[in-house]
Design a protein around this motif. Structure first.
Motif, PDB file in Angstrom:
ATOM      1  N   ALA A  86       7.802  -6.577  43.154  1.00 18.56           N
ATOM      2  CA  ALA A  86       6.487  -5.653  43.145  1.00 18.56           C
ATOM      3  C   ALA A  86       5.270  -6.809  43.172  1.00 18.56           C
ATOM      4  O   ALA A  86       5.703  -7.872  43.243  1.00 18.56           O
ATOM      5  CB  ALA A  86       6.393  -5.222  41.573  1.00 18.56           C
ATOM      6  N   SER A  87       4.228  -6.390  43.728  1.00 23.54           N
ATOM      7  CA  SER A  87       3.254  -7.274  43.794  1.00 23.54           C
ATOM      8  C   SER A  87       1.978  -6.360  43.030  1.00 23.54           C
ATOM      9  O   SER A  87       1.816  -5.193  43.130  1.00 23.54           O
ATOM     10  CB  SER A  87       2.566  -7.258  45.440  1.00 23.54           C
ATOM     11  OG  SER A  87       1.521  -8.063  45.378  1.00 23.54           O
ATOM     12  N   ILE A  88       1.443  -7.150  42.173  1.00 18.78           N
ATOM     13  CA  ILE A  88       0.352  -6.614  41.294  1.00 18.78           C
ATOM     14  C   ILE A  88      -1.030  -7.328  41.219  1.00 18.78           C
ATOM     15  O   ILE A  88      -1.201  -8.636  41.361  1.00 18.78           O
ATOM     16  CB  ILE A  88       0.759  -6.720  39.725  1.00 18.78           C
ATOM     17  CG1 ILE A  88       2.251  -6.233  39.523  1.00 18.78           C
ATOM     18  CG2 ILE A  88       0.116  -6.074  38.628  1.00 18.78           C
ATOM     19  CD1 ILE A  88       3.062  -6.535  38.185  1.00 18.78           C
ATOM     20  N   LYS A  89      -2.046  -6.648  41.356  1.00 23.12           N
ATOM     21  CA  LYS A  89      -3.421  -7.206  41.314  1.00 23.12           C
ATOM     22  C   LYS A  89      -4.182  -6.894  40.116  1.00 23.12           C
ATOM     23  O   LYS A  89      -4.229  -5.648  39.694  1.00 23.12           O
ATOM     24  CB  LYS A  89      -4.096  -6.616  42.450  1.00 23.12           C
ATOM     25  CG  LYS A  89      -3.607  -7.247  43.970  1.00 23.12           C
ATOM     26  CD  LYS A  89      -4.104  -6.660  45.021  1.00 23.12           C
ATOM     27  CE  LYS A  89      -3.674  -7.068  46.483  1.00 23.12           C
ATOM     28  NZ  LYS A  89      -4.479  -6.543  47.745  1.00 23.12           N
ATOM     29  N   PHE A  90      -4.749  -7.755  39.256  1.00 20.28           N
ATOM     30  CA  PHE A  90      -5.370  -7.744  38.322  1.00 20.28           C
ATOM     31  C   PHE A  90      -7.029  -7.810  38.783  1.00 20.28           C
ATOM     32  O   PHE A  90      -7.556  -8.643  39.244  1.00 20.28           O
ATOM     33  CB  PHE A  90      -5.137  -8.667  37.304  1.00 20.28           C
ATOM     34  CG  PHE A  90      -3.770  -8.583  36.859  1.00 20.28           C
ATOM     35  CD1 PHE A  90      -3.578  -7.786  35.763  1.00 20.28           C
ATOM     36  CD2 PHE A  90      -2.750  -8.992  37.275  1.00 20.28           C
ATOM     37  CE1 PHE A  90      -2.092  -7.680  35.162  1.00 20.28           C
ATOM     38  CE2 PHE A  90      -1.351  -8.943  37.066  1.00 20.28           C
ATOM     39  CZ  PHE A  90      -1.032  -8.054  35.853  1.00 20.28           C
ATOM     40  N   GLU A  91      -7.874  -6.990  38.041  1.00 24.49           N
ATOM     41  CA  GLU A  91      -9.144  -6.902  38.213  1.00 24.49           C
ATOM     42  C   GLU A  91      -9.751  -8.393  37.689  1.00 24.49           C
ATOM     43  O   GLU A  91      -9.193  -8.651  36.335  1.00 24.49           O
ATOM     44  CB  GLU A  91      -9.832  -5.703  37.671  1.00 24.49           C
ATOM     45  CG  GLU A  91     -11.470  -5.721  37.744  1.00 24.49           C
ATOM     46  CD  GLU A  91     -12.117  -4.566  37.437  1.00 24.49           C
ATOM     47  OE1 GLU A  91     -13.178  -4.340  37.615  1.00 24.49           O
ATOM     48  OE2 GLU A  91     -11.247  -3.876  36.340  1.00 24.49           O
ATOM     49  N   SER A  92     -10.633  -9.064  38.015  1.00 26.81           N
ATOM     50  CA  SER A  92     -10.971 -10.395  37.420  1.00 26.81           C
ATOM     51  C   SER A  92     -12.564 -10.137  37.209  1.00 26.81           C
ATOM     52  O   SER A  92     -13.273  -9.479  38.018  1.00 26.81           O
ATOM     53  CB  SER A  92     -10.659 -11.446  38.139  1.00 26.81           C
ATOM     54  OG  SER A  92     -11.111 -12.612  37.357  1.00 26.81           O
ATOM     55  N   ASN A 117     -10.240 -12.120  47.588  1.00 27.25           N
ATOM     56  CA  ASN A 117     -11.170 -11.024  46.828  1.00 27.25           C
ATOM     57  C   ASN A 117     -11.509 -11.504  45.278  1.00 27.25           C
ATOM     58  O   ASN A 117     -12.260 -10.645  44.725  1.00 27.25           O
ATOM     59  CB  ASN A 117     -10.673  -9.779  47.109  1.00 27.25           C
ATOM     60  CG  ASN A 117     -10.607  -9.281  48.441  1.00 27.25           C
ATOM     61  OD1 ASN A 117     -11.545  -9.453  49.412  1.00 27.25           O
ATOM     62  ND2 ASN A 117      -9.507  -8.670  48.941  1.00 27.25           N
ATOM     63  N   GLY A 118     -11.171 -12.631  45.025  1.00 27.33           N
ATOM     64  CA  GLY A 118     -11.316 -12.771  43.409  1.00 27.33           C
ATOM     65  C   GLY A 118     -10.227 -12.020  42.556  1.00 27.33           C
ATOM     66  O   GLY A 118     -10.355 -12.293  41.212  1.00 27.33           O
ATOM     67  N   GLU A 119      -9.224 -11.472  43.163  1.00 26.82           N
ATOM     68  CA  GLU A 119      -8.310 -10.631  42.327  1.00 26.82           C
ATOM     69  C   GLU A 119      -7.137 -11.698  41.836  1.00 26.82           C
ATOM     70  O   GLU A 119      -6.773 -12.335  42.766  1.00 26.82           O
ATOM     71  CB  GLU A 119      -7.804  -9.405  42.829  1.00 26.82           C
ATOM     72  CG  GLU A 119      -8.870  -8.578  43.267  1.00 26.82           C
ATOM     73  CD  GLU A 119      -8.456  -7.697  44.590  1.00 26.82           C
ATOM     74  OE1 GLU A 119      -9.129  -6.691  44.696  1.00 26.82           O
ATOM     75  OE2 GLU A 119      -7.560  -8.022  45.268  1.00 26.82           O
ATOM     76  N   PHE A 120      -6.746 -11.677  40.790  1.00 23.08           N
ATOM     77  CA  PHE A 120      -5.575 -12.231  40.357  1.00 23.08           C
ATOM     78  C   PHE A 120      -4.242 -11.456  40.767  1.00 23.08           C
ATOM     79  O   PHE A 120      -4.118 -10.405  40.178  1.00 23.08           O
ATOM     80  CB  PHE A 120      -5.463 -12.576  38.782  1.00 23.08           C
ATOM     81  CG  PHE A 120      -4.303 -13.558  38.507  1.00 23.08           C
ATOM     82  CD1 PHE A 120      -4.619 -15.017  38.866  1.00 23.08           C
ATOM     83  CD2 PHE A 120      -3.367 -13.271  37.781  1.00 23.08           C
ATOM     84  CE1 PHE A 120      -3.737 -15.899  38.561  1.00 23.08           C
ATOM     85  CE2 PHE A 120      -2.204 -14.141  37.448  1.00 23.08           C
ATOM     86  CZ  PHE A 120      -2.673 -15.486  37.793  1.00 23.08           C
ATOM     87  N   GLU A 121      -3.461 -12.175  41.809  1.00 21.82           N
ATOM     88  CA  GLU A 121      -2.490 -11.511  42.324  1.00 21.82           C
ATOM     89  C   GLU A 121      -1.088 -12.082  42.016  1.00 21.82           C
ATOM     90  O   GLU A 121      -0.863 -13.381  42.082  1.00 21.82           O
ATOM     91  CB  GLU A 121      -2.699 -11.484  43.816  1.00 21.82           C
ATOM     92  CG  GLU A 121      -1.575 -10.591  44.537  1.00 21.82           C
ATOM     93  CD  GLU A 121      -2.017 -10.392  46.060  1.00 21.82           C
ATOM     94  OE1 GLU A 121      -0.890  -9.930  46.778  1.00 21.82           O
ATOM     95  OE2 GLU A 121      -2.899 -10.867  46.667  1.00 21.82           O
ATOM     96  N   ILE A 122       0.033 -11.248  41.674  1.00 24.90           N
ATOM     97  CA  ILE A 122       1.145 -11.718  41.174  1.00 24.90           C
ATOM     98  C   ILE A 122       2.341 -11.110  42.177  1.00 24.90           C
ATOM     99  O   ILE A 122       2.342  -9.774  42.350  1.00 24.90           O
ATOM    100  CB  ILE A 122       1.446 -11.617  39.800  1.00 24.90           C
ATOM    101  CG1 ILE A 122       0.400 -12.214  38.933  1.00 24.90           C
ATOM    102  CG2 ILE A 122       2.793 -12.002  39.346  1.00 24.90           C
ATOM    103  CD1 ILE A 122       0.644 -11.902  37.543  1.00 24.90           C
TER     104      ILE A 122
END
Length: 385
Positions: A86-92, A117-122
């Motif tokens: 999975a790949s997850i993006k968090f709003e920052s 884009n300044g998103e924290f991506e995992i």
């Protein structure tokens, strides 16, 4: 001629939203439903169509909870039986910053950082089996300036057949004033160049002052209420360098720790001396009753230094161990009978005479030793490898 249309789900009439769309909500998973559409014209003639469908378990990744005591945000999943990655993006936003992602329950983290884009991506996955339907990972909150929302804004999942399938990520958390107050009152926020390395073990003096390193070039001193007393910038050959070992406190309240050299700092943050011993120092020091300092080095040796930083002896470990690939990471431990015990990455555990530096005995344990030993009141020695 305009028809009036009604839609029933299991004989329950569906409502419409403001755009005149029928609303379907709160479906049970893995349940068969009957959908009935009834169209009635102006002559009150009705036409009916009936269809059945089965609701399915949609893979779900969601924000589970925030632990204010460890400063970590926990991400969990449901219905992930066929998901491999999975790949997850968090709003920052400007009030919060993430770092130091740790996979849980067998989950491997392959990437974790802020994107363009300044998103924290995992990016995460699992080598053996599929992702667990439980806690997947935790994220450290390294900066929180005010209460704020945290949400997942996008996610992509890949199943066992290497196909991308839909995922539900509709969750968010609010980190509130109570959480923020705890962090501000009991934790000091320290800028680090890489929080992956985290804190060393703590040393605490008789006045409650706390000392530690974070491999960010500083030795820190905090008061018991988390106020920063001072931080000492470590130097080596005229350049800033990283602190590598945990500090220890001698009988006079001075702090000894390691990096490229061995360093002794006063309780006021002033350098008393530093001593090169032939290799960088990962090993935590130990101090005997006379103030002598024992510390292991990356050059495979155990050193004994006086309280003033003079080298008294270098052990004979390398007489038995190869000259390569056997640095010492474990800290020595001092026994009341004058014996120093220490392990090395050469897979041996040693007993060394503290007076002469000679090896009393050693034995092969079959694996590298990086942890410090401990001795109980009966003289029994414990260590891990």
């Amino acid at each position: 001629m305009e028809n009036n249309i009604d839609v029933l789900l299991n004989n329950n009439k569906l409502e419409k939203d403001s755009d005149n769309n029928f609303i379907v909500k709160n479906l049970e998973r893995n349940t068969e439903y009957t959908l009935t559409v009834i169209a009635t014209d102006s002559r009150n003639l009705a036409s009916t169509k009936v269809a059945t469908f089965m609701s399915i378990d949609i893979p779900t990744i969601y924000l589970n909870f925030y632990d204010k005591y460890t400063n970590r945000l926990f991400i969990s999943g449901k219905y992930l039986d066929n998901i491999k990655a999975a790949s997850i993006k968090f709003e920052s936003n400007q009030y919060i910053e993430f770092s130091n992602v740790v996979g849980l329950n067998g989950v491997e983290i392959t990437y974790a950082d802020y994107n363009e884009n300044g998103e924290f991506e995992i990016d995460l996955g699992i080598l053996d089996g599929t992702l667990p339907s439980t806690n997947l990972l935790s994220i450290e909150v390294i900066r929180l300036d005010m209460p704020t929302n945290v949400s997942i804004i996008d996610a992509t999942v890949i199943n066992t057949e290497a196909q991308q399938i839909p995922i539900d990520t509709s969750s968010w958390l609010y980190i509130d004033d109570d959480t923020l107050d705890y962090i501000l009152n009991w934790k000091t926020k320290i800028n680090t160049y890489n929080t992956y390395y985290n804190f060393s073990n703590l040393a605490i003096d008789d006045n409650g002052n706390i000392y530690f390193t974070i491999r960010d070039k500083y030795l820190y001193s905090l008061s018991s209420d988390s106020t920063l007393n001072w931080k000492y910038l470590m130097e080596y050959n005229g350049s800033d360098t990283n602190a590598l070992s945990a500090p220890v406190i001698d009988s006079e309240g001075n702090i000894i720790f390691g990096g490229p050299n061995v360093y002794k700092i006063s309780q006021n943050g002033e350098k008393l001396w530093n001593k090169s011993i032939g290799g960088i120092v990962w090993s935590d020091a130990t101090i005997d009753g006379e103030g002598n300092i024992y510390v292991g080095s990356y050059d495979h040796h155990l050193y004994k230094l006086t309280n003033n930083g003079d080298v008294l002896w270098v052990d004979g470990i390398t007489l038995e161990a190869p000259l390569l690939d056997n640095p010492i990471f474990a800290g020595p431990v001092y026994s009341n009978d004058g014996t120093i015990y220490i392990g090395s990455t050469g897979k041996k555990f040693y007993a060394i005479d503290s007076i002469t530096g000679e090896i009393k005995w050693s034995f092969d344990v079959g694996d590298e030793i990086v942890s410090s030993a401990a001795i109980d009141e009966n003289g029994t020695i414990y260590f891990g490898c």
